[in-house]
Design an enzyme around this catalytic site. Sequence first.
Site, PDB file in Angstrom:
ATOM      1  N   LEU A  74       0.815  -1.225   0.000  1.00  0.00           N
ATOM      2  CA  LEU A  74       0.000   0.000   0.000  1.00  0.00           C
ATOM      3  C   LEU A  74       0.848   1.275   0.000  1.00  0.00           C
ATOM      4  O   LEU A  74       0.714   2.131   0.880  1.00  0.00           O
ATOM      5  CB  LEU A  74      -0.953   0.010   1.202  1.00  0.00           C
ATOM      6  CG  LEU A  74      -1.984  -1.122   1.249  1.00  0.00           C
ATOM      7  CD1 LEU A  74      -2.839  -1.010   2.503  1.00  0.00           C
ATOM      8  CD2 LEU A  74      -2.858  -1.104   0.010  1.00  0.00           C
ATOM      9  N   CYS A 131      -6.831  -5.463   5.497  1.00  0.00           N
ATOM     10  CA  CYS A 131      -5.602  -4.908   6.071  1.00  0.00           C
ATOM     11  C   CYS A 131      -5.357  -5.557   7.426  1.00  0.00           C
ATOM     12  O   CYS A 131      -6.292  -5.947   8.122  1.00  0.00           O
ATOM     13  CB  CYS A 131      -5.729  -3.400   6.264  1.00  0.00           C
ATOM     14  SG  CYS A 131      -5.767  -2.470   4.735  1.00  0.00           S
ATOM     15  N   GLY A 246     -10.452 -10.268 -12.473  1.00  0.00           N
ATOM     16  CA  GLY A 246     -10.218 -10.830 -13.795  1.00  0.00           C
ATOM     17  C   GLY A 246     -11.109 -10.320 -14.902  1.00  0.00           C
ATOM     18  O   GLY A 246     -11.288 -11.002 -15.919  1.00  0.00           O
TER      19      GLY A 246
END
Length: 334
Positions: A74, A131, A246
Site C-alpha cells: 500500500l 488490512c 479478472g
Amino acid sequence: MSARLKTRLGALELPNPVMTAAGCAGTGRELAQFHDLTRFGAFVTSSVMTQPRAGRPTPRMSETPSGLLTAMGLPGPGIEGFLERDLPWLQEQDARTIVSIAGNSVEEYAELARRLRGVPGIAAIEVNVACPNVEDRGRMFAWHPGAAAAVVGAVSAAATVPVLAKLAPDVADIVTIALACVDAGADGLTLINTMEGMAIDHRSLRPVLTGVSGGLSGPAIRPVAIRCVYQVHAALPGTPIVGVGGVATGLDALEFVLAGASAVAVGTTLFHDPTAGPRIVRELDEALAARRIGRLADAVGLAHKPTGYVPPQVRPEPPVEEPAEPGELKEKLP
C-alpha cells in the site's frame, strides 16, 4: 455513451458500470495519457492511509499463469498528500472519484473518513478491510465479521457519501461478513479483493516476492469472484455489488452482472492494456444489445432467475409464419 448502461450504487448514479480497481490505475495521471477518465463509470483511487508509505521493497510483483501476484504494501502519499495533490487533479479531470481507504486500526479508518467528510469531488468511499489489524495481533479485519463491521461502522458514522466495503475471499463465510458490513452501515459491497498466494523461483530456490506471499489477481481468480458475488447477491439482493476479479472483456463484465453485480472494476488488465476500460464498456453494451436486454439493471442477478424467465425489457420476436405451399393456399381460399 449508451443509456442502457446507467447503474446505481446506492445513492450514487453512474453513466456506466465499469470502474477502475483500487491500486491498479495509479493516481489517474497514468491512464489519462490514453483516454479521458470520465469514460469510466468511476475512478477508484489506490488505498489512502493516514501516513505516507513507501511500500514493500522489490521484487513486489510477479506474473503467474492467468494472473499477477503483488505485495506492494500500500504505497502512497498519505491523506495529506492525497488531498493536496492527487484529489485536486482528479477534480480537474471531472473524474467521478471513489476514494479507497485503508488502516491498521478502527481509529485510523475513522480518522480518514473524518478527513474526507465534506470534501468536494468525492463520489463514494471504498473501505479496504483486507488490512492487518494491529490491535488484534495483525489478523486481517476481513477475517472476522465483528472486526469488519467495526471498521465499516466507524467510516459510515463519519462519511457523507456512500460507503462500499471491499471484502477478501480468503474467509470461511463471505456471506456472513457481507451481512455484518451491511448491518454496520455499508451502502454497497466490492467483491472481491485479491487472494493470498505465492510463487517460488526455480533458479534461486526462494520465494519470488520479497514479502514471500502476495495477492493473486487477474483471470485466475474470476471463478472465485463470480461465486462470491453470486452467493452474496442471493443473501442480499437489494445491496449493490461491485464485481472485481479478472475482468478483461465485456463478456467477463456481463458474467459478473448476471451473478448479481451492479458494476465491475477493471484491475490487472490495465497493466498490459491501459485502454481496456472504454473497450470493455463498448463490449458490455454490445453484449446486452445482442441479448435484447434494454437496461443493465434488468440483467443484474439474472442468473438467479428460474429457467425461462424473460427480463422486462426483452420482447420476444413475434412468430414468423412459414410461407404456405400453393396447394395449402387454395385450401384456405373461401
